[in-house]
Design a protein around this motif. Structure first.
Motif, PDB file in Angstrom:
ATOM      1  N   LEU A 398      -0.014  -3.732   3.063  1.00  0.00           N
ATOM      2  CA  LEU A 398       0.719  -2.697   3.596  1.00  0.00           C
ATOM      3  C   LEU A 398       0.182  -1.457   2.995  1.00  0.00           C
ATOM      4  O   LEU A 398      -0.053  -0.291   3.619  1.00  0.00           O
ATOM      5  CB  LEU A 398       2.294  -2.790   3.396  1.00  0.00           C
ATOM      6  CG  LEU A 398       2.903  -3.637   4.344  1.00  0.00           C
ATOM      7  CD1 LEU A 398       4.615  -3.481   3.985  1.00  0.00           C
ATOM      8  CD2 LEU A 398       2.688  -3.500   5.720  1.00  0.00           C
ATOM      9  N   ALA A 399       0.141  -1.416   1.658  1.00  0.00           N
ATOM     10  CA  ALA A 399      -0.528  -0.375   1.041  1.00  0.00           C
ATOM     11  C   ALA A 399      -2.094   0.017   1.373  1.00  0.00           C
ATOM     12  O   ALA A 399      -2.175   1.324   1.552  1.00  0.00           O
ATOM     13  CB  ALA A 399      -0.277  -0.367  -0.467  1.00  0.00           C
ATOM     14  N   ILE A 400      -2.658  -0.973   1.763  1.00  0.00           N
ATOM     15  CA  ILE A 400      -4.122  -0.868   2.258  1.00  0.00           C
ATOM     16  C   ILE A 400      -4.122  -0.029   3.536  1.00  0.00           C
ATOM     17  O   ILE A 400      -4.922   0.833   3.896  1.00  0.00           O
ATOM     18  CB  ILE A 400      -4.906  -1.894   2.035  1.00  0.00           C
ATOM     19  CG1 ILE A 400      -5.010  -2.380   0.280  1.00  0.00           C
ATOM     20  CG2 ILE A 400      -6.240  -1.801   2.674  1.00  0.00           C
ATOM     21  CD1 ILE A 400      -5.754  -3.694   0.241  1.00  0.00           C
ATOM     22  N   ALA A 401      -3.232  -0.685   4.238  1.00  0.00           N
ATOM     23  CA  ALA A 401      -3.154  -0.215   5.759  1.00  0.00           C
ATOM     24  C   ALA A 401      -2.655   1.093   5.795  1.00  0.00           C
ATOM     25  O   ALA A 401      -3.144   1.806   6.791  1.00  0.00           O
ATOM     26  CB  ALA A 401      -2.291  -1.332   6.434  1.00  0.00           C
ATOM     27  N   ALA A 402      -1.735   1.741   4.976  1.00  0.00           N
ATOM     28  CA  ALA A 402      -1.286   3.098   4.964  1.00  0.00           C
ATOM     29  C   ALA A 402      -2.515   3.867   4.441  1.00  0.00           C
ATOM     30  O   ALA A 402      -2.086   5.366   4.480  1.00  0.00           O
ATOM     31  CB  ALA A 402       0.061   3.156   4.301  1.00  0.00           C
ATOM     32  N   GLY A 403      -3.659   3.464   4.109  1.00  0.00           N
ATOM     33  CA  GLY A 403      -4.535   4.276   3.622  1.00  0.00           C
ATOM     34  C   GLY A 403      -4.743   4.763   2.111  1.00  0.00           C
ATOM     35  O   GLY A 403      -5.268   5.755   1.877  1.00  0.00           O
ATOM     36  N   PHE A 404      -4.065   4.017   1.502  1.00  0.00           N
ATOM     37  CA  PHE A 404      -4.249   4.357   0.274  1.00  0.00           C
ATOM     38  C   PHE A 404      -5.086   3.775  -0.638  1.00  0.00           C
ATOM     39  O   PHE A 404      -5.374   3.909  -1.824  1.00  0.00           O
ATOM     40  CB  PHE A 404      -2.615   3.911  -0.652  1.00  0.00           C
ATOM     41  CG  PHE A 404      -1.620   4.817  -0.268  1.00  0.00           C
ATOM     42  CD1 PHE A 404      -1.294   6.152  -0.409  1.00  0.00           C
ATOM     43  CD2 PHE A 404      -0.701   4.109   0.490  1.00  0.00           C
ATOM     44  CE1 PHE A 404      -0.399   6.696  -0.042  1.00  0.00           C
ATOM     45  CE2 PHE A 404       0.273   4.663   1.022  1.00  0.00           C
ATOM     46  CZ  PHE A 404       0.559   6.277   0.844  1.00  0.00           C
ATOM     47  N   GLY A 405      -6.132   2.920  -0.278  1.00  0.00           N
ATOM     48  CA  GLY A 405      -7.134   2.409  -0.731  1.00  0.00           C
ATOM     49  C   GLY A 405      -6.943   1.079  -1.427  1.00  0.00           C
ATOM     50  O   GLY A 405      -5.911   0.585  -1.475  1.00  0.00           O
ATOM     51  N   TYR A 406      -8.062   0.519  -1.881  1.00  0.00           N
ATOM     52  CA  TYR A 406      -8.382  -1.023  -2.177  1.00  0.00           C
ATOM     53  C   TYR A 406      -7.203  -1.131  -3.655  1.00  0.00           C
ATOM     54  O   TYR A 406      -7.041  -2.141  -4.090  1.00  0.00           O
ATOM     55  CB  TYR A 406      -9.555  -1.508  -2.423  1.00  0.00           C
ATOM     56  CG  TYR A 406     -10.152  -1.989  -1.023  1.00  0.00           C
ATOM     57  CD1 TYR A 406      -9.368  -2.811  -0.146  1.00  0.00           C
ATOM     58  CD2 TYR A 406     -11.187  -1.396  -0.494  1.00  0.00           C
ATOM     59  CE1 TYR A 406      -9.664  -3.316   0.977  1.00  0.00           C
ATOM     60  CE2 TYR A 406     -11.575  -1.794   0.889  1.00  0.00           C
ATOM     61  CZ  TYR A 406     -10.867  -2.560   1.707  1.00  0.00           C
ATOM     62  OH  TYR A 406     -11.203  -3.051   3.075  1.00  0.00           O
ATOM     63  N   LEU A 407      -7.314  -0.150  -4.256  1.00  0.00           N
ATOM     64  CA  LEU A 407      -6.438  -0.001  -5.763  1.00  0.00           C
ATOM     65  C   LEU A 407      -5.277   0.166  -5.717  1.00  0.00           C
ATOM     66  O   LEU A 407      -4.291   0.094  -6.623  1.00  0.00           O
ATOM     67  CB  LEU A 407      -7.202   0.978  -6.709  1.00  0.00           C
ATOM     68  CG  LEU A 407      -8.716   0.759  -7.136  1.00  0.00           C
ATOM     69  CD1 LEU A 407      -9.238   1.874  -8.172  1.00  0.00           C
ATOM     70  CD2 LEU A 407      -8.823  -0.371  -8.006  1.00  0.00           C
TER      71      LEU A 407
END
Length: 439
Positions: A398-407
């Protein structure tokens, strides 16, 4: 148990928490547990523990090797979809991982409760036989749907095996060394991440994905022979019933331990699930470096596992507090420094070490707080860890899908470790309050 430090209120001896008139302390730092097996020679004792660890090794390979072979499986079993949309085919092949995890979650409590009266060696033999059948079917069945069912079957004995094997190992090691017995069994799982999974992935890529499952079938066949030859037989407990085993769900401390495992350990999988794109897209390394990063994780996991066994025999509570705290700090370091090669390698090693350290301590804690329902409680540990796998991967995605990056999944991991630590502090606080009330 002999402690290397003075016994404090936090380390006082427990009794059944359902007995209001008796002193109650934190169950996690005592030797309450399976009766020790004293009439077995040193050589046979260690052969039995190696046999149990070999089963853990096989489980580690069969659980994780699928992830490295998803494109191969998708290309073979879903050729129509793969020719049009490889990404969609790979995503569908990922259901094989989910089917195995679902088998773990369902099988662990069900089998442990239903077979509560069985002699533990007999149950281990049955469980390993199911592993042999499930992996052989995974290797030979022709369609995706049938292989999906075989992976579910392969997952069913996972949690029950680790639970029963941990109890047997704890009995073999005896008082003061129970957590080390548990850690030896779980060492097979840790070592699988260093040796077995990379080897199985290589064999599957070179000889076809089915050969990887055939390799796992052979490992479990050898485990079956080793258990039959080395593990001592003890009669089952005729007083054990499914009803008594299921009473474990009425214990608050069991629920709290399962929650801290499901949430806190989810911090590991929030990072581990997305390690490949971190290596290639964030650190800028070649895809061929990914297996070596996974080896670093496995080496850390192996070291943390053995260290935890030694520390938890002195204090399970302190080991858990230290492990979850270190996991949060390691995930934070990963989020800050994994864009560099040294930072990536150092912090993935530390996260692996924390994962290895948490597992035996959580297993021992569950064995203790469950009192007379240890079989199902020990098995539930692996259901909760697989829930943690799903939670960490889902929230990280979800964090990646929200655009916050792979870290960003590493930041999620920090939060999950912090919540797990808070649940642990609450659980230990309840222990302390009960001890004060009793005194």
């Amino acid at each position: 148990m002999a402690y290397d430090c003075p016994v404090t209120e936090l380390d006082s001896a427990p009794v059944d928490e359902d007995s209001p008139s008796a002193p109650v302390g934190p169950a996690q730092d005592t030797d309450a547990g399976p009766a020790p097996i004293r009439d077995v020679g040193v050589v046979r004792r260690w052969l039995a523990i190696v046999a149990l660890a070999l089963g853990g090794f096989g489980i580690g390979v069969t659980e994780f090797v699928t992830m490295g072979l998803l494109p191969n499986i998708a290309r073979d079993l879903l050729p129509g979809t793969y020719s049009v949309d490889p990404a969609s085919a790979n995503a569908s092949a990922g259901y094989l991982v989910s089917a195995y995890a679902l088998g773990v979650v369902i099988g662990a409590p069900t089998i442990a409760a239903a077979a509560a009266r069985w002699p533990r060696k007999r149950l281990l033999v049955v469980l390993v036989s199911v592993f042999v059948a499930g992996n052989l079917l995974s290797a030979v069945l022709p369609s995706f749907g049938l292989v999906l069912a075989a992976r579910f079957l392969s997952g069913l004995p996972h949690g029950a095996y680790f639970g029963i094997a941990s109890l047997v190992a704890a009995s073999l090691m005896g008082p003061g060394k129970r957590a080390r017995g548990v850690s030896f069994v779980l060492a097979g799982l840790a070592i699988a991440n260093v040796v077995g999974v990379p080897a199985g992935t290589f064999i599957g890529q070179e000889l076809g994905w089915r050969s990887a499952y055939l390799m796992v079938t052979v490992i479990f066949a050898l485990t079956l022979v080793a258990i039959l030859a080395a593990v001592p037989f003890r009669p089952g407990d005729p007083s054990a019933t499914m009803r008594n085993e299921l009473r474990v769900f009425s214990r608050l401390q069991v629920w709290l331990t399962l929650v801290l495992a499901s949430i806190g350990f989810g911090g590991v999988f929030a990072v581990y699930t997305f390690i490949a794109p971190v290596v290639t897209d964030v650190a800028g390394l070649a895809s061929g470096v990914v297996p070596w990063v996974l080896v670093m994780f496995g080496v850390g996991m192996t070291g943390g596992n053995f260290l935890s066994g030694w520390l938890a025999d002195r204090s399970v509570s302190r080991t858990l507090l230290a492990s979850l705290s270190a996991l949060g700090l390691s995930a934070l370091g990963f989020a800050l420094f994994a864009n560099t090669t040294p930072g990536l390698l150092i912090f993935i090693f530390l996260i692996g070490a924390c994962a290895g350290a948490c597992s035996p301590a959580i297993q021992t804690r569950l064995m203790d707080v469950s009192h007379n329902a240890q079989s199902i409680a020990a098995a539930l540990n692996h259901s909760s860890l697989n829930i943690g796998n799903s939670v960490g991967a889902f929230l990280g995605g979800l964090a990646i899908a929200a655009g916050f990056g792979y870290l960003s999944p590493a930041v999620v991991g920090v939060g999950l470790a912090a919540v797990g630590l808070a649940v642990l502090v609450l659980s230990l606080g309840i222990d302390r309050r009960r001890a004060r009330a009793a005194h």
